[in-house]
Scaffold this active site. Structure first.
Site, PDB file in Angstrom:
ATOM      1  N   GLU A 117     -96.275  -7.520   3.866  1.00 22.08           N
ATOM      2  CA  GLU A 117     -95.905  -7.971   5.211  1.00 22.08           C
ATOM      3  C   GLU A 117     -94.578  -8.726   5.194  1.00 22.08           C
ATOM      4  OE1 GLU A 117     -99.971  -8.849   7.572  1.00 22.08           O
ATOM      5  OE2 GLU A 117     -99.780  -9.863   5.654  1.00 22.08           O
ATOM      6  N   SER A 139     -67.391 -25.747   2.435  1.00 23.45           N
ATOM      7  CA  SER A 139     -68.183 -24.561   2.086  1.00 23.45           C
ATOM      8  C   SER A 139     -68.717 -24.657   0.665  1.00 23.45           C
ATOM      9  CB  SER A 139     -67.337 -23.289   2.243  1.00 23.45           C
ATOM     10  OG  SER A 139     -66.159 -23.366   1.462  1.00 23.45           O
ATOM     11  N   LYS A 167     -70.089 -15.911   4.074  1.00 24.28           N
ATOM     12  CA  LYS A 167     -70.873 -16.076   2.855  1.00 24.28           C
ATOM     13  C   LYS A 167     -72.375 -16.283   3.076  1.00 24.28           C
ATOM     14  CE  LYS A 167     -66.712 -17.485   0.822  1.00 24.28           C
ATOM     15  NZ  LYS A 167     -66.110 -17.309   2.161  1.00 24.28           N
ATOM     16  N   GLN A 215     -64.857 -17.876   6.504  1.00 20.85           N
ATOM     17  CA  GLN A 215     -65.696 -18.663   5.599  1.00 20.85           C
ATOM     18  C   GLN A 215     -67.186 -18.427   5.892  1.00 20.85           C
ATOM     19  OE1 GLN A 215     -64.461 -22.691   4.396  1.00 20.85           O
ATOM     20  NE2 GLN A 215     -66.246 -23.440   5.469  1.00 20.85           N
ATOM     21  N   SER A 262    -106.989 -16.163   3.360  1.00 19.84           N
ATOM     22  CA  SER A 262    -106.948 -16.847   4.652  1.00 19.84           C
ATOM     23  C   SER A 262    -107.546 -18.238   4.491  1.00 19.84           C
ATOM     24  CB  SER A 262    -107.754 -16.044   5.670  1.00 19.84           C
ATOM     25  OG  SER A 262    -108.207 -16.881   6.711  1.00 19.84           O
ATOM     26  N   ASN A 287    -105.343 -10.572   2.045  1.00 23.02           N
ATOM     27  CA  ASN A 287    -104.294 -10.052   2.929  1.00 23.02           C
ATOM     28  C   ASN A 287    -103.090  -9.501   2.164  1.00 23.02           C
ATOM     29  OD1 ASN A 287    -105.739 -10.797   5.249  1.00 23.02           O
ATOM     30  ND2 ASN A 287    -104.920 -12.888   5.152  1.00 23.02           N
ATOM     31  N   THR A 318     -97.933  12.945  11.342  1.00 21.48           N
ATOM     32  CA  THR A 318     -96.788  12.818  12.243  1.00 21.48           C
ATOM     33  C   THR A 318     -97.345  12.181  13.500  1.00 21.48           C
ATOM     34  OG1 THR A 318     -97.084  14.964  13.334  1.00 21.48           O
ATOM     35  CG2 THR A 318     -95.739  14.952  11.334  1.00 21.48           C
TER      36      THR A 318
HETATM   37  N1  ARG Z   1     -63.487 -21.805   1.880  1.00 22.53           N
HETATM   38  C1  ARG Z   1     -62.607 -20.850   2.426  1.00 22.53           C
HETATM   39  C2  ARG Z   1     -63.367 -19.557   2.753  1.00 22.53           C
HETATM   40  O1  ARG Z   1     -64.404 -19.383   2.258  1.00 22.53           O
HETATM   41  C3  ARG Z   1     -61.521 -20.520   1.460  1.00 22.53           C
HETATM   42  C4  ARG Z   1     -60.236 -20.073   2.084  1.00 22.53           C
HETATM   43  C5  ARG Z   1     -59.616 -21.178   2.813  1.00 22.53           C
HETATM   44  N2  ARG Z   1     -58.300 -20.828   3.245  1.00 22.53           N
HETATM   45  C6  ARG Z   1     -57.616 -21.573   4.093  1.00 22.53           C
HETATM   46  N3  ARG Z   1     -56.454 -21.165   4.423  1.00 22.53           N
HETATM   47  N4  ARG Z   1     -58.148 -22.652   4.626  1.00 22.53           N
HETATM   48  O2  ARG Z   1     -62.909 -18.763   3.536  1.00 22.53           O
END
Ligand code: ARG
Length: 462
Positions: free
Chosen positions: A291, A24, A326, A323, A278, A286, A156
């Site tokens: 938009e 991640s 995010k 995870q 355009s 435009n 309306t």
């Molecule tokens: N990268 C993980 C997340 O965003 C962090 C937590 C990971 N925890 C674990 N027990 N593997 O959720």
């Protein structure tokens, strides 16, 4: 497996495809500052309760500050093999200070760590969005003086309905965004609680001081149940909802102004700096920014849906699914932030086309409701007055004239109580001026509301 923080129990190396799939750090690296702030507070507490020495705490803090600088200068070597931002930072810390660095994770799990990082990030993001909303409100209120006397047809069902003052329209958006500010403040209350100390899910046997960490990080309280804490993402789903609501409000405004900018309406002229052309039709200008503000709302709504489905039926405490919270949350924030950034100058710099607006005000018998209310004031029952005005509008339509062009004899014939004073409520100016109820579009009401908004915004910090 020696390079993995959790590698002790493993006999086999991780498949590189798994590393790519589970990492991640490509998207959670933006939590670096929050992660470091959380770790510094955590280390401070560890030293306070005697789990590490003061000197060890100082070494940890210094090394973390160095790492922060390295990240900010772009020289930090993020490693996918180290999974996430937490492990990347911890590993760099251990590289720098060895065994002392190995003490930082005392009484902590990545589960309560990532939850804390997210709470710190959401708290900051709420502050940023709130400031941008205030800027947008300032732009709307800033127009109210110059547009004070502009009457617009109110709609309306997208049909011409009653005349309204332009500042009344601008303040209608301020009100929506003010409710969003309320939602942000409300969300902040549930966000600003400390997760650290829940550890993996059960808490810890070590003598930690959670209140101390909360105080260091500016949290208002401490999460009370470690199982709940480890898996709770309510606060960020709430934030995603508030962002979706803000996007909805922006989209409503964008839609209105797109329509108003058409040649058919021609109520306003968008600044060219906020339009694009355009590639085939040379004459086109435009309203693409509007938009896209409308269009990007779809993504923000989709992200909320993603988050709701993500947590649906998830077992208690931490599951790796989390995870995935995010990317959609970050995307919603980035999208709404970008939209707000353009909305404020667009509101400020757009010009109303006064002659075109005025020219069309005579169409649509916008004063019919004011006429009906005038009859009600003469003690004619509402249903009777409605039908009577309906017949007068029909008469005007048949003759191709406005209500105020109908001769007095026709009014007198329509009802014995009618006399010349009927003309005092006819025409859009009279019709607007007749409005007096709290929150209505009457000039006195609008003046009061503009004043209230100016006071509110000047009381709000810059
Ligand atoms: N990268 C993980 C997340 O965003 C962090 C937590 C990971 N925890 C674990 N027990 N593997 O959720």
């Amino acid at each position: 497996m020696a390079d993995k923080a959790w590698g002790g129990v493993f006999n086999e190396a991780t498949d590189s495809r798994v590393e790519g799939f589970t990492e991640s750090v490509s998207f959670d690296r933006r939590l670096y500052a929050h992660d470091i702030a959380g770790s510094i507070a955590h280390a401070g507490m560890l030293a306070k309760v005697g789990l590490i020495s003061k000197d060890e705490c100082r070494q940890i803090e210094q090394a973390l500050e160095e790492i922060r600088r390295e990240i900010e200068q772009g020289g930090f070597p993020f490693k996918v093999e180290l999974e996430d931002i937490h492990m990347n930072i911890e590993s760099a810390l251990i590289d720098r200070i060895g065994d002392v660095g190995r003490k930082l994770h005392t009484s902590r799990s990545r589960n309560d760590q990532v939850a804390t990082d997210m709470r710190l990030w959401v708290r900051e993001a709420i502050g940023q969005i709130d400031e941008q909303i205030i800027e947008l409100q300032r732009a709307f209120v800033g127009r109210c003086g110059a547009d004070a006397d502009v009457i617009l047809p109110g709609y309306t069902h997208m049909q011409r309905a009653q005349p309204v003052l332009a500042p009344h329209c601008w303040l209608s958006y301020c009100e929506k965004f003010q409710r969003d500010r309320g939602r942000l403040a409300d969300c902040r209350r549930r966000t600003n609680i400390l997760s650290l100390g829940a550890a993996a899910l059960a808490g810890t046997s070590l003598p930690i001081d959670r209140d101390d960490v909360a105080e260091r990080l500016g949290f208002d309280g401490v999460m009370a149940n470690s199982i709940d804490t480890a898996g709770d993402r309510d606060f960020l789903v709430e934030f995603a909802f508030v962002l979706a609501m803000i996007a909805e409000h922006l989209s409503t405004w964008a839609e209105e102004w797109i329509i108003w900018s058409t040649d058919e309406f021609n109520f306003l002229k968008l600044p060219q700096a906020f339009c694009t052309g355009s590639s085939i039709m040379p004459q086109k200008v435009n309203p693409d920014v509007l938009e896209l503000i409308r269009g990007k709302t779809a993504r923000v709504i989709g992200n909320l849906q993603t988050l709701l489905v993500l947590i649906k039926g998830l077992p208690q405490a931490y599951n790796r699914d989390l995870q995935e919270d995010k990317p959609p949350l970050f995307d919603s924030f980035d999208t709404v932030k970008a939209s707000l950034e353009l909305a404020a100058p667009l509101v400020a710099d757009t010009e109303l086309n006064r002659p075109a607006i005025a020219e069309r005000l005579n169409r649509g018998h916008l004063d019919a409701t004011a006429l009906m209310e005038y009859l009600i004031r003469l003690d004619i029952p509402q249903r009777t007055a409605h039908a009577l005005v309906g017949r007068l509008v029909r008469k005007a339509l048949d003759r191709g004239v406005r209500l105020k062009d109908i001769p007095i004899d026709d009014f007198k014939a329509a009802h014995a109580k009618l006399d010349e004073s009927v003309y005092d409520v006819l025409g859009v100016e009279h019709s607007v001026a007749a409005m007096t109820s709290y929150g209505s579009t009457g000039p006195d009401q609008v003046k009061e509301q503009v004043k209230r908004w100016k006071e509110r915004l000047s009381a709000t910090k810059e």
